[in-house]
Design a protein around this motif. Structure first.
Motif, short mmCIF file in Angstrom:
data_model
loop_
_atom_site.label_atom_id
_atom_site.label_comp_id
_atom_site.label_asym_id
_atom_site.label_seq_id
_atom_site.Cartn_x
_atom_site.Cartn_y
_atom_site.Cartn_z
N GLN A 1 0.83 -1.21 0.00
CA GLN A 1 0.00 0.00 0.00
C GLN A 1 0.87 1.27 0.00
O GLN A 1 0.60 2.23 -0.73
N PHE A 2 1.91 1.24 0.83
CA PHE A 2 2.81 2.40 0.85
C PHE A 2 3.49 2.61 -0.51
O PHE A 2 3.64 3.74 -0.98
N LEU A 3 3.93 1.52 -1.09
CA LEU A 3 4.57 1.64 -2.42
C LEU A 3 3.60 2.22 -3.45
O LEU A 3 3.97 3.04 -4.29
N HIS A 4 2.36 1.77 -3.45
CA HIS A 4 1.36 2.24 -4.41
C HIS A 4 1.01 3.70 -4.20
O HIS A 4 0.93 4.49 -5.15
N ASP A 5 0.80 4.07 -2.94
CA ASP A 5 0.32 5.43 -2.66
C ASP A 5 1.33 6.50 -3.06
O ASP A 5 0.96 7.66 -3.28
N ASN A 6 2.61 6.14 -3.11
CA ASN A 6 3.64 7.13 -3.47
C ASN A 6 4.13 6.96 -4.91
O ASN A 6 5.20 7.44 -5.29
N LEU A 7 3.34 6.31 -5.72
CA LEU A 7 3.72 6.03 -7.11
C LEU A 7 3.98 7.32 -7.90
O LEU A 7 4.84 7.38 -8.78
N LEU B 1 -6.59 -10.43 -4.82
CA LEU B 1 -6.11 -10.48 -3.44
C LEU B 1 -6.88 -9.47 -2.59
O LEU B 1 -7.51 -8.53 -3.12
N PRO B 2 -6.82 -9.61 -1.28
CA PRO B 2 -7.61 -8.72 -0.41
C PRO B 2 -7.23 -7.24 -0.61
O PRO B 2 -6.08 -6.89 -0.84
N GLU B 3 -8.24 -6.42 -0.47
CA GLU B 3 -8.08 -4.96 -0.54
C GLU B 3 -7.47 -4.50 -1.88
O GLU B 3 -6.76 -3.52 -1.94
N ARG B 4 -7.79 -5.24 -2.92
CA ARG B 4 -7.20 -4.87 -4.21
C ARG B 4 -7.71 -3.52 -4.70
O ARG B 4 -7.06 -2.85 -5.50
N GLU B 5 -8.91 -3.12 -4.26
CA GLU B 5 -9.46 -1.84 -4.69
C GLU B 5 -8.60 -0.65 -4.24
O GLU B 5 -8.65 0.43 -4.85
N SER B 6 -7.82 -0.86 -3.16
CA SER B 6 -7.00 0.25 -2.66
C SER B 6 -5.71 0.44 -3.45
O SER B 6 -4.97 1.38 -3.18
N LEU B 7 -5.44 -0.46 -4.39
CA LEU B 7 -4.18 -0.39 -5.14
C LEU B 7 -4.38 0.04 -6.60
O LEU B 7 -3.54 -0.27 -7.46
N ILE B 8 -5.47 0.73 -6.92
CA ILE B 8 -5.72 1.10 -8.33
C ILE B 8 -5.78 2.60 -8.53
O ILE B 8 -5.71 3.08 -9.67
N THR B 9 -5.93 3.37 -7.46
CA THR B 9 -6.13 4.82 -7.65
C THR B 9 -4.92 5.49 -8.29
O THR B 9 -5.05 6.46 -9.04
N GLN B 10 -3.72 5.03 -7.98
CA GLN B 10 -2.52 5.57 -8.61
C GLN B 10 -2.07 4.72 -9.80
O GLN B 10 -1.44 5.22 -10.73
N LEU B 11 -2.41 3.43 -9.75
CA LEU B 11 -1.97 2.52 -10.81
C LEU B 11 -2.63 2.84 -12.15
O LEU B 11 -1.96 2.94 -13.19
N LEU B 12 -3.96 2.98 -12.15
CA LEU B 12 -4.67 3.15 -13.41
C LEU B 12 -4.26 4.43 -14.15
O LEU B 12 -4.02 4.38 -15.37
N LEU C 1 -14.95 1.12 -10.57
CA LEU C 1 -14.99 1.49 -9.16
C LEU C 1 -14.97 3.00 -8.95
O LEU C 1 -15.17 3.47 -7.83
N PHE C 2 -14.72 3.75 -10.01
CA PHE C 2 -14.62 5.20 -9.85
C PHE C 2 -15.98 5.86 -9.98
O PHE C 2 -16.86 5.37 -10.72
N ASP C 3 -16.14 6.96 -9.30
CA ASP C 3 -17.34 7.78 -9.41
C ASP C 3 -17.03 8.92 -10.40
O ASP C 3 -16.35 9.89 -10.05
N TYR C 4 -17.51 8.78 -11.60
CA TYR C 4 -17.15 9.73 -12.66
C TYR C 4 -17.89 11.06 -12.54
O TYR C 4 -17.62 11.98 -13.31
N GLU C 5 -18.81 11.14 -11.61
CA GLU C 5 -19.48 12.41 -11.37
C GLU C 5 -18.68 13.30 -10.43
O GLU C 5 -18.90 14.51 -10.36
N ASP C 6 -17.77 12.69 -9.70
CA ASP C 6 -16.96 13.43 -8.73
C ASP C 6 -15.95 14.31 -9.48
O ASP C 6 -15.32 13.88 -10.46
N GLU C 7 -15.75 15.53 -9.00
CA GLU C 7 -14.82 16.45 -9.65
C GLU C 7 -13.37 15.99 -9.52
O GLU C 7 -12.53 16.32 -10.36
#
Length: 1259
Positions: A154-160, A184-195, A223-229
């Motif tokens: 998670q730390f590695l992903h968040d600082n990508l 794997l568990p909590e995989r949704e938390s590893l896509i915000t910076q990856l995608l 998983l994204f909310d495309y209405e969000d700014e």
């Protein structure tokens, strides 16, 4: 810690992580790490301590990394590599530092610290931790708990977003991808910076592998909310995919875009808007990509998305395809729709297309706009059959019948393009849907296509008919019907359009491939043979391919195939010869053609030879075969086939020029050392050249002889014979007509030309054979022979190599002077020689031009500047060229003068009062001699003026066109000194002579035959073009400070007079053709008419009087213009009285004047001022001669057409304003004259009213 192998360290987690940073950059290091972790047991301390140690190491290293970034103030560009998001100058800096480091080490000094090296070390450590994390999570025995590893990952992903090192970015992104794909568990938390990272990387680098990675993670985008700014940046990246080629060209990229646009309405609208904006400019692959994306998005989405696509996008495409302004734009839109059309079997697609297209399509097929009808037609052909799948069969049949009704109606459309598209589209429909179309409809449609469309006036429609039928024949079910209809298309093989004839040949080839058809039932063999013999090579080649199976089949023995070919030769020798020209390229073997060649030679040389036509055909066929296979034969085989004796026999057997040319073609492909026996026969053909300039086949023969003589070393003898012939003819003319020539010319003509004894004897025999059956006199025969030799000389000097050899010939001076004498006689006798040929004049002109281009021109031809009548300008750079020009103009002048004397018993006034047409350049004694010579030429009993006047006019035009071409070319090439005035005078004199001849022979002209008209009009067009070119060259050299010769004004008016005379004497057909010739020269004529008014006022600003054009030369076109205006005035009065409108078409001269007016209004007002001043001079002449009709017509033209009621720019018309101020009081004064009739007073009153209205508008 130094670099040590992992096997040498204790297997603790801390030591493993510490050593891994130094080993991660190499493949063996990575392999060792992987082996160590995977080989450890589940109960080992290493395995249990790795997750916690990994978490602590990642946190500590990230803190140090961030602190390093803060201390440097920014991300150090020198430490990072290519992140995939930025360019790579940093890499270059690292390389420079590395080189410095190596150099310093070599010098034994300590290396300086590398900027940012600490940051780079931290990133390498993070790379090692990411790699170890992926090794742990992918352990085959799954001994690591993903939940224990998640904090570090998670730390590695968040600082990508902070990373710059490419290897680190790759390891972290691969780790996160694996986590997602392995669910794997909590995989949704590893896509915000990856995608965003992998998406932007795919957009920048455009690699397919990156697109595949994005597509594999497509579910994560849900998983994204495309209405969000906050998602704006990712949304923009997704929209960019629609214009990125790698996404549009790959199957996975299209699928990804189709998946994404279905996730959100806003994304869908933006995607459709972007796709719509790209349609006008998109390439085929891009448009097909959009088509695939939209279709997949429609098919895989819910009802709300489908509705948005249908009404927000597809309906607009349907309307746009119909109402597009250009055909290309409409085609691009239909390409986007093509995916839906091609997937009509997909449930719901057929209903969708019907629902969207039916309301607008049928109506658009019947609108007035042809572009809309065309676009709608294309769309209907793509959608055919347009039907509603939910209705009954009867309703479907009714709709199908309606579509065929509209298509048959479009076959009769006014627009040829629509008819062409319709006929080809109908054939395509019949091919694809033959089984479901009623037989009655098929018969009706095909009958109209074959019977009507094949005879359409438009070439494109006939071509489309043939292409459509070729396409239709691909359906075997159509063959039974087409058997009956195809013979009606046989006439298209002789169609005027080459493309149609080629398509007909393609149709015959298609018919020949179908076993149930016979091509000779479609087109008769006689028509095929005629086309093969005479048509374009593309048609002949296809017919050869068609006939090979019948007349030279590959499946038979060579002997039997040769017999088949002889059958073809007997039916059509010319077609058989042409057949051999293409046989090799259409599949016949070289071996079989060699056998055919031997077989043909045996037939030619045997005693019982075929008829002369068949002999000539066999000779030409043999030459064609030999030309095809000569490169594959040895010299021995060539000599075996064509020895000198055989070639002589072939020459004796040949009866036509084409056959003789074929024999010489064969000879040219054999070694020159073996051809000496042909020399005498070839030189005989050179002398037998009467009528050569009009005989294309004989020209080909003579050219082949010239080339053969040059390659075989006989060129000196050829030049000697030609020079000797010209010398003999010129000498006879000198004696017969007593022509005065300079002493050196006479001396040159008395020189003896040395010819070999054999050639001299043969030449004497040939010269004594005078066949006068078609000639009235010996002199006329001499002129005909001289013309043939002159044509040969002109043709020889067109070749660089032959020209050099000819100029080096010792007899060249004799040829040049002989052509001078012959040209003089030819010009003087042009109106009395029924067989007049301008070749001597053209040859003399060409020789003079080429001589002037030589470095030592004066040494090649030594002119006598003192004795020669035309050689007074000894200082001229190119005396030969100047003298030749002066001579030609002088001789033509004498011919014009005699024609003027013949028209009137009293001497007529000169065209120009102040000057002669050409100033004589001879001394008084020479002038008397020339006059005496002219008298002899005129009074000679051999030449009686008993030929048709049409021929006289044609001869004069032919002669003068050659001289004008000579003048125009030399002036354009700047080969002579300024002699513009002489050229302009000659052009004007010629033009007026033509006008005078047409007026004098008006009844004769009206009885001209069509062929006479064509010949006369051809030379009329040529002479007009050359005269206009001369005028253009003179005006081009002028400027506001130079004087334009008054002759330019005269010539411009004479040329317009000539344009005026075309319609009365030649008719509207030729007048319209002349107008197209005149159009490019219109600016030149306008400037020529107004040239003096444009320049003289600038030179005479100090003078108060108006600078008026000369009035003694009143142009005819002004009177015609006035009469035209009066005719319009009278017509307008009649229409006003009876309320009708005249439908009479305007004359060609009226169209010409309207073109002039349009050009004047677009151009400078100074030019309009100059032309208006010329018109006012004509008006002045009308007042002086009391021709008030002329006055009214010109005033009406100036006020109504040239200026108009709305004209206000009077300040620019200084000369016209001044001139009108003088003329207006004179008109008022004339009106008060009591001696005028009521009609004359009325005309002046009308003119005054027009001028008053114009003058009031000025104020």
């Amino acid at each position: 810690m130094g670099k040590r192998r992992l096997s040498s360290v204790q297997s603790s987690a801390e030591e493993l992580l510490s050593a891994a940073a130094s080993q991660i950059s190499t493949k063996p290091g990575k392999s060792e790490i992987k082996t160590l972790i995977w080989s450890a047991g589940a109960t080992s301390d290493l395995i249990s301590s790795v997750p916690a140690a990994l978490r602590l190491a990642v946190v500590h290293t990230l803190d140090s990394f961030k602190q390093s970034i803060k201390s440097s103030g920014s991300v150090d560009a020198t430490t990072g590599g290519d992140t995939g998001l930025s360019c790579s100058p940093a890499v270059k800096k690292v390389r420079r530092s590395s080189r410095l480091k190596r150099q310093d080490k070599a010098d034994g000094e300590a290396p300086p610290p590398i900027p940012g090296s600490e940051t780079l070390d931290f990133q390498k450590k993070l790379q090692a931790y990411a790699y170890i994390s992926q090794i742990c999570v992918s352990h085959p025995q799954k001994i690591f708990s993903p939940s224990d590893l998640l904090p570090a990952v998670q730390f590695l992903h968040d600082n990508l977003v902070l990373y710059e090192f490419p290897a680190l970015l790759s390891e972290v992104s691969s780790l996160c991808e694996f986590w997602w794909k392995d669910n794997l568990p909590e995989r949704e938390s590893l896509i915000t910076q990856l995608l965003p990272f992998i998406l932007s990387k795919s957009l920048i680098h455009g690699k397919k592998t990156d697109v595949y990675r994005v597509y594999a993670l497509r579910e994560a985008f849900t998983l994204f909310d495309y209405e969000d700014e906050s998602i704006e940046d990712l949304r923009l990246l997704l929209v960019r995919c629609l214009i990125t080629p790698v996404y549009l060209k790959t199957k996975e990229g299209r699928r990804f875009i189709a998946f994404i646009v279905g996730l959100n309405d806003l994304l869908l609208k933006e995607a459709m808007a972007l796709a719509r904006s790209q349609i006008p400019f998109g390439k085929k692959s891009v448009l097909e990509g959009y088509a695939d994306i939209i279709f997949k998005a429609w098919r895989g989405s819910g009802d709300s998305v489908k509705v948005e696509i249908e009404h927000g996008f597809l309906q607009g495409l349907i309307d746009g395809a119909i109402h597009a302004q250009t055909k290309l734009f409409s085609a691009s839109i239909r390409r986007v729709l093509s995916r839906f059309i091609s997937q009509r079997t997909t449930p719901g697609v057929d209903k969708l297309l019907f629902r969207l297209a039916e309301p607008v399509l049928f109506r658009s097929l019947q609108v007035a706009n042809s572009d809309v009808r065309r676009n709608a037609l294309f769309l209907l052909l793509d959608l055919f059959p347009l039907e509603d799948p939910d209705v009954t069969k009867e309703e479907k049949d009714t709709l199908l019948e309606k579509q065929f009704f509209l298509l048959q109606k479009l076959l009769l459309d006014d627009c040829p393009e629509i008819r062409a598209v319709t006929v080809e589209g109908l054939c395509r429909i019949l091919n694809l849907f033959w089984e479901v179309i009623p037989s009655l409809t098929i018969t009706k449609v095909l009958g109209k296509v074959v019977d009507d469309m094949s005879l359409d006036m438009c070439n494109e429609v006939r071509l489309s008919t043939l292409n459509g039928i070729i396409y239709l024949l691909e359906n075997p079910q159509s063959h039974e019907v087409m058997k009956v209809l195809l013979p009606r298309l046989g006439g298209l093989l002789s169609d005027p359009s080459l493309s149609v004839r080629i398509a007909t040949a393609d149709l015959l080839l298609e018919v020949g491939r179908i076993r149930a058809f016979q091509f000779n039932k479609v087109v008769s063999l006689e028509s095929l043979f005629s086309s093969l013999a005479n048509d374009h090579e593309r048609v002949a080649q296809k017919i050869t391919r068609l006939l090979i199976p019948s007349y030279f089949p590959l499946t038979l023995t060579p002997k039997e195939a040769c017999r088949r070919f002889i059958a073809l030769m007997r039916r059509s020798p010319v077609a058989g010869a042409r057949f051999c020209e293409f046989a090799l390229s259409e599949g016949s073997s070289s071996k079989s053609l060699l056998e055919l060649l031997r077989f043909s030679l045996c037939l030619i040389l045997e005693e019982n030879s075929p008829s002369s036509d068949q002999l000539d055909g066999l000779i030409i066929a043999s030459a064609n075969i030999f030309s095809c296979i000569a490169t594959q034969l040895s010299d021995k085989v060539k000599m075996e086939l064509f020895s000198v004796d055989k070639l002589k026999s072939l020459l004796s057997a040949a009866t036509s020029s084409r056959a003789l040319t074929a024999v010489l073609t064969i000879a040219s492909m054999i070694s020159p050392n073996d051809l000496h026996g042909l020399r005498d026969r070839c030189l005989d053909f050179v002398i037998e050249c009467i009528g050569l300039s009009n005989d294309l086949e004989k020209q080909g023969l003579v050219r082949k002889i010239h080339r053969l003589c040059f390659s075989c070393g006989w060129f000196t003898e050829l030049c000697g014979i030609l020079s000797s012939s010209l010398q003999s003819i010129a000498s006879r003319f000198l004696v017969k007509f007593g022509l005065g020539m300079p002493p050196k010319v006479l001396q040159s003509l008395k020189k003896k030309i040395k010819l070999s004894g054999n050639i001299s004897g043969r030449f004497g025999v040939l010269a004594s054979k005078e066949k006068l059956t078609s000639y009235k006199s010996k002199s006329e025969k001499d002129l005909g022979l001289a013309a043939g030799i002159a044509w040969q000389i002109k043709d020889l000097i067109a070749d660089d190599d032959m020209r050099k050899t000819l100029f080096q010939s010792p007899n060249f001076e004799i040829s040049f002077h002989s052509l001078n004498v012959i040209s003089q006689v030819s010009i003087e006798m042009c109106v009395r020689n029924k067989s007049f040929d301008a070749s001597p004049i053209a040859a003399l002109a060409s020789l003079a031009v080429y001589l002037s281009l030589q470095k030592d021109d004066s040494e090649i031809i030594k002119n006598d500047a003192e004795d020669g009548p035309q050689c007074t300008n000894s200082h001229v750079k190119f005396p030969t060229l100047d003298n030749t020009l002066n001579n030609l103009l002088h001789w033509a002048e004498k011919m014009f003068n005699r024609a003027q004397l013949a028209e009137s018993a009293t001497p007529s006034s000169s065209i120009y009062n102040d000057t002669e047409m050409l100033k004589p350049a001879t001394s008084r004694s020479r002038h008397k001699t020339a006059a005496a010579s002219a008298s002899k030429l005129t009074d000679g009993s051999e030449f009686k003026l008993d030929m048709p006047e049409a021929k006289c006019i044609e001869n004069v035009m032919k002669m003068c066109s050659s001289i004008l071409k000579f003048c125009a070319d030399t002036t354009a090439m700047k080969l002579v000194d300024r002699n513009d005035i002489s050229y302009l005078r000659f052009s004007s004199a010629y033009t007026r002579h033509v006008l005078s001849s047409m007026r004098g022979y008006r009844h004769e002209v009206s009885s001209f035959k069509e062929d006479d008209f064509k010949e006369v009009f051809y030379y009329l067009k040529s002479s007009f073009t050359y005269s206009a070119k001369l005028l253009h060259l003179v005006l081009q050299q002028s400027n506001e400070l130079s004087t334009v010769p008054v002759e330019a004004f005269y010539l411009s008016n004479d040329l317009i007079d000539l344009i005026t005379a075309i319609e009365p004497y030649f008719g509207i057909k030729y007048a319209s053709q002349m107008l197209s010739i005149v159009k490019p020269w219109l600016p030149v004529l306008i400037l020529g008419v107004g040239c003096n008014q444009l320049i003289k006022p600038r030179q005479q600003e100090c003078e108060s009087n108006i600078n008026r054009p000369c009035r003694h030369h009143f142009p005819t076109w002004l009177a015609v213009l006035s009469n035209t205006e009066l005719h319009e005035i009278s017509k307008a009065g009649e229409e006003e009285n009876d309320g009708s409108v005249s439908a009479e078409e305007a004359s060609v001269f009226t169209k010409f004047i309207l073109m002039v007016v349009a050009m004047l209004k677009k151009g400078s007002l100074r030019i309009m001022d100059a032309i208006g001043c010329v018109l006012l001079v004509g008006l002045d002449v009308g007042l002086e001669t009391r021709d008030f009709s002329l006055v009214l017509g010109l005033v009406h033209f100036i006020c109504v057409k040239l200026l108009g009621k709305e004209f206000t720019s009077w300040k620019e018309l200084e000369q016209m304003t001044s001139y009108l101020q003088e003329i207006y009081p004179r008109i008022e004064s004339e009106i008060t004259n009591p001696s005028l009739s009521e009609d004359e007073t009325g005309k002046l009153e009308t003119a005054k009213t027009l001028l008053t209205s114009l003058w009031l508008n000025r104020e």
